[in-house]
Every structure is written in structure tokens, then in C-alpha cells.
Design a protein around this motif. Structure first.
Motif, mmCIF file in Angstrom:
data_model
loop_
_atom_site.group_PDB
_atom_site.id
_atom_site.type_symbol
_atom_site.label_atom_id
_atom_site.label_comp_id
_atom_site.label_asym_id
_atom_site.label_seq_id
_atom_site.Cartn_x
_atom_site.Cartn_y
_atom_site.Cartn_z
ATOM 1 N N PHE A 144 0.827 -1.205 0.000
ATOM 2 C CA PHE A 144 0.000 0.000 0.000
ATOM 3 C C PHE A 144 0.864 1.260 0.000
ATOM 4 O O PHE A 144 2.037 1.237 0.382
ATOM 5 C CB PHE A 144 -0.939 -0.001 1.210
ATOM 6 C CG PHE A 144 -2.078 -0.956 1.057
ATOM 7 C CD1 PHE A 144 -3.198 -0.602 0.319
ATOM 8 C CD2 PHE A 144 -2.017 -2.227 1.609
ATOM 9 C CE1 PHE A 144 -4.235 -1.505 0.141
ATOM 10 C CE2 PHE A 144 -3.059 -3.130 1.446
ATOM 11 C CZ PHE A 144 -4.172 -2.761 0.709
ATOM 12 N N LEU A 177 -8.168 3.640 1.093
ATOM 13 C CA LEU A 177 -8.249 2.829 2.302
ATOM 14 C C LEU A 177 -9.375 3.255 3.241
ATOM 15 O O LEU A 177 -9.769 2.487 4.114
ATOM 16 C CB LEU A 177 -6.916 2.865 3.047
ATOM 17 C CG LEU A 177 -5.798 2.043 2.405
ATOM 18 C CD1 LEU A 177 -4.479 2.288 3.118
ATOM 19 C CD2 LEU A 177 -6.126 0.565 2.403
ATOM 20 N N LEU A 193 2.101 -9.033 2.877
ATOM 21 C CA LEU A 193 1.248 -7.855 2.975
ATOM 22 C C LEU A 193 2.030 -6.738 3.638
ATOM 23 O O LEU A 193 2.517 -6.895 4.763
ATOM 24 C CB LEU A 193 -0.007 -8.168 3.782
ATOM 25 C CG LEU A 193 -0.933 -6.982 4.105
ATOM 26 C CD1 LEU A 193 -1.473 -6.343 2.827
ATOM 27 C CD2 LEU A 193 -2.075 -7.428 5.011
ATOM 28 N N ASN A 247 1.406 -3.185 4.996
ATOM 29 C CA ASN A 247 0.425 -2.172 5.385
ATOM 30 C C ASN A 247 1.136 -0.840 5.582
ATOM 31 O O ASN A 247 1.773 -0.606 6.613
ATOM 32 C CB ASN A 247 -0.271 -2.585 6.682
ATOM 33 C CG ASN A 247 -1.126 -3.828 6.517
ATOM 34 O OD1 ASN A 247 -1.913 -3.917 5.583
ATOM 35 N ND2 ASN A 247 -0.974 -4.787 7.420
ATOM 36 N N ASN A 248 1.048 -0.006 4.590
ATOM 37 C CA ASN A 248 1.733 1.288 4.618
ATOM 38 C C ASN A 248 0.698 2.363 4.301
ATOM 39 O O ASN A 248 0.383 2.602 3.143
ATOM 40 C CB ASN A 248 2.869 1.290 3.586
ATOM 41 C CG ASN A 248 3.545 2.632 3.449
ATOM 42 O OD1 ASN A 248 3.980 3.227 4.427
ATOM 43 N ND2 ASN A 248 3.615 3.136 2.226
ATOM 44 N N THR A 249 0.126 2.943 5.339
ATOM 45 C CA THR A 249 -0.951 3.914 5.142
ATOM 46 C C THR A 249 -0.434 5.339 5.225
ATOM 47 O O THR A 249 0.600 5.609 5.843
ATOM 48 C CB THR A 249 -2.053 3.735 6.205
ATOM 49 O OG1 THR A 249 -1.533 4.126 7.490
ATOM 50 C CG2 THR A 249 -2.513 2.291 6.276
ATOM 51 N N SER A 263 -8.954 -0.310 8.246
ATOM 52 C CA SER A 263 -8.668 -0.855 6.914
ATOM 53 C C SER A 263 -7.535 -1.877 6.979
ATOM 54 O O SER A 263 -7.588 -2.935 6.343
ATOM 55 C CB SER A 263 -8.296 0.273 5.949
ATOM 56 O OG SER A 263 -7.121 0.944 6.382
ATOM 57 N N VAL A 264 -6.492 -1.579 7.746
ATOM 58 C CA VAL A 264 -5.352 -2.489 7.891
ATOM 59 C C VAL A 264 -5.807 -3.823 8.487
ATOM 60 O O VAL A 264 -5.439 -4.901 8.011
ATOM 61 C CB VAL A 264 -4.265 -1.839 8.766
ATOM 62 C CG1 VAL A 264 -3.228 -2.865 9.211
ATOM 63 C CG2 VAL A 264 -3.591 -0.697 8.016
ATOM 64 N N THR A 268 -5.897 -7.351 6.386
ATOM 65 C CA THR A 268 -5.095 -8.454 6.920
ATOM 66 C C THR A 268 -5.970 -9.686 7.162
ATOM 67 O O THR A 268 -5.574 -10.816 6.846
ATOM 68 C CB THR A 268 -4.387 -8.035 8.218
ATOM 69 O OG1 THR A 268 -3.567 -6.881 7.960
ATOM 70 C CG2 THR A 268 -3.511 -9.158 8.750
ATOM 71 N N THR A 319 3.743 -4.000 8.946
ATOM 72 C CA THR A 319 2.974 -2.769 9.072
ATOM 73 C C THR A 319 3.901 -1.609 9.398
ATOM 74 O O THR A 319 4.610 -1.631 10.403
ATOM 75 C CB THR A 319 1.897 -2.908 10.163
ATOM 76 O OG1 THR A 319 1.060 -4.033 9.848
ATOM 77 C CG2 THR A 319 1.046 -1.658 10.248
#
Length: 261
Positions: free
Chosen positions: A13, A65, A88, A90-92, A118-119, A123, A140
Motif C-alpha cells: 500500500f 483505504l 502484505l 500495510n503502509n498507510t 482498513s489495515v 489483513t 505494518t
């Protein structure tokens, strides 16, 4: 060192730029197939071009997201193209700089949905496949603010901290399935987000951006901002076969910035 992830499928992401783009490129360089997701579909084109130029395969996905309703369709697109997600990332994006007090419930709620809920939901969608294959990596990216809260980033400090508790708890639940789950903390990495934060601080304090940046660099033991490729290298190792015994951890990539042990 062969990281053992050639042919694995990664979902990254925030891949249109900054840390996410660097991570996607680094994973692709190891032979992984990459689903690159970002709210800015146009900006994804450069990341995709770079990955394909290196001989790897990329699937671009426009993904907001904060809109939980699109998770099912986006995950189906990845399954149709690559199969299940093995890695995965997770980079928001972060919320706007704010104090902790006095923020609207609407802003807290919107930030929670895009940064945390969202994360967790995404997941949860990939875990069954990882468990079936007895292999998976959930990485994450949060912020150094979860260790030492950053002034002016009240919402970010609070919400990113919840991801640390979630990740640590999840690590104990999925470890016997061959799945690792870790948190990575960027310090001051030279990305558009850091440029934005420096600009906002300069504006608030009536100073130049150069002055604010120089002051920030002076607090970093290695004496500079990090390169996104350095951050991506750590994430890529955590995604590897060799990192199978690293889970439930919080890894700092900060040039020594965080003063606490």
C-alpha cells in the motif's frame, strides 16, 4: 543472500511514492510479483514502469483505504491475477498534523477507518490463504511516534499505537501457521510526507523550511535523513524466508533518532 521470495505475491500500500514505492521496487528486485495500491492511480504508473523495467510483474490498483467497501473487489483482482497474497505491507498515509485535543469526532473516525480499521480488515482477508499455505508475512509501517510521541501529530500518535498492540497480539495467534507479523518504524526518511511535515512546522513557527530541516537533522545521530531504499531493505528482509524467526517485533529504521532504549 537469496531471500527466498521469488514468485511470492506481495501487496504493497501507498506504493505511488515515498516508502511504499521503495518497498515495492525492493520486493520486485527479489523476484516477487507485486500488487501496488494507492489512492492516486495516475501516480502508480511510475512505480509500475520501474518494476516492469526490472523484469518483474506489477498489478496497479486504485485503492482508497477509507472506503472499506472496495476491499472485496480489490482482493479478488489480486487473486485473479496472481493468486493469494503471501506478503502484505500495510503502509498507510498519515492524518493532518494536529494537537491531540480539540479534534472533531468525524476526523478521528475517518482517520481510524483509513489508518487502522482498513489495515485490520485487509489483513483478515489475506490470513486464511497464508494459513492454508503455512507461510505469510504481515509488515505494518507506522511511525516513530509510537515510541516517542511527536508533538503536533496527536491523531497519528494515538492511532498508530493501536496497530502496535494489534500486531503483537496477532503474532501470537498466527506464529504456528508460519506467519510473521512485525511493525517497522521509520524515523526521518526523505519522503514527500516528511517534506510536508517540515513545511507545516515552518509555517506554524514562521521559519524557513531549510531551518526546520537542519534542526531536525541535528537530532539524528547519523546526521542525515534516511533514504527510502534503506527503509525498503529492512522491510524486504522481514518479508524473507531468512526472517522466519522475527515476529511480534517493532523494528526501528531511524538513524538512531529515537532516544529511548
Amino acid at each position: 543472500m537469496d531471500l527466498g521470495i521469488a514468485g511470492k505475491t506481495a501487496l504493497v500500500f501507498g506504493a505511488a511514492g515515498g516508502l511504499g514505492s521503495g518497498i515495492a521496487r525492493a520486493l520486485a528486485a527479489e523476484g516477487a510479483r507485486i500488487a501496488v495500491a494507492d489512492i492516486n492511480a495516475d501516480a502508480l504508473s511510475q512505480t509500475v514502469a520501474d518494476i516492469e523495467a526490472a523484469g518483474a510483474t506489477a498489478l496497479p490498483l486504485q485503492w482508497d483505504l477509507s472506503d472499506l467497501s472496495v476491499i472485496e473487489s480489490r482482493m479478488q483482482a489480486i487473486d485473479d491475477t496472481f493468486g493469494g497474497v503471501d506478503i502484505l505491507v500495510n503502509n498507510t498515509g498519515g492524518p493532518p498534523p494536529t494537537p491531540a485535543a480539540g479534534q472533531s469526532v468525524e476526523l478521528w473516525s475517518k482517520s481510524f477507518e483509513s489508518m487502522v480499521l482498513s489495515v485490520i480488515a485487509i489483513t483478515d482477508k489475506v490470513l486464511p490463504g497464508m494459513r492454508h499455505r503455512k507461510w505469510g508475512r504481515v509488515i505494518t509501517s507506522t511511525s516513530s511516534g509510537v515510541v516517542a510521541p511527536i508533538a503536533g501529530l496527536g491523531i497519528s500518535n494515538a492511532l498508530r499505537m493501536s496497530l502496535v498492540g494489534w500486531s503483537k497480539t496477532l503474532a501470537r495467534e498466527v506464529g504456528r501457521d508460519g506467519i510473521t507479523t512485525n511493525i517497522v518504524l521509520p524515523g526521518r526518511i526523505a519522503t514527500p510526507r516528511i517534506t510536508f511535515l517540515d513545511e507545516q512546522k515552518a509555517k506554524r513557527e514562521g521559519r524557513s523550511v531549510d531551518e526546520v530541516s537542519a534542526e531536525s537533522v541535528a537530532t539524528i545521530p547519523v546526521g542525515r535523513y534516511g533514504d527510502p531504499r534503506e527503509y525498503a531493505a529492512v522491510v524486504t528482509f522481514l518479508a524473507s524466508v531468512q526472517a522466519a524467526y522475527v515476529t511480534g517485533s517493532v523494528i526501528r529504521v531511524d538513524g538512531g533518532l529515537i532516544a529511548s532504549i
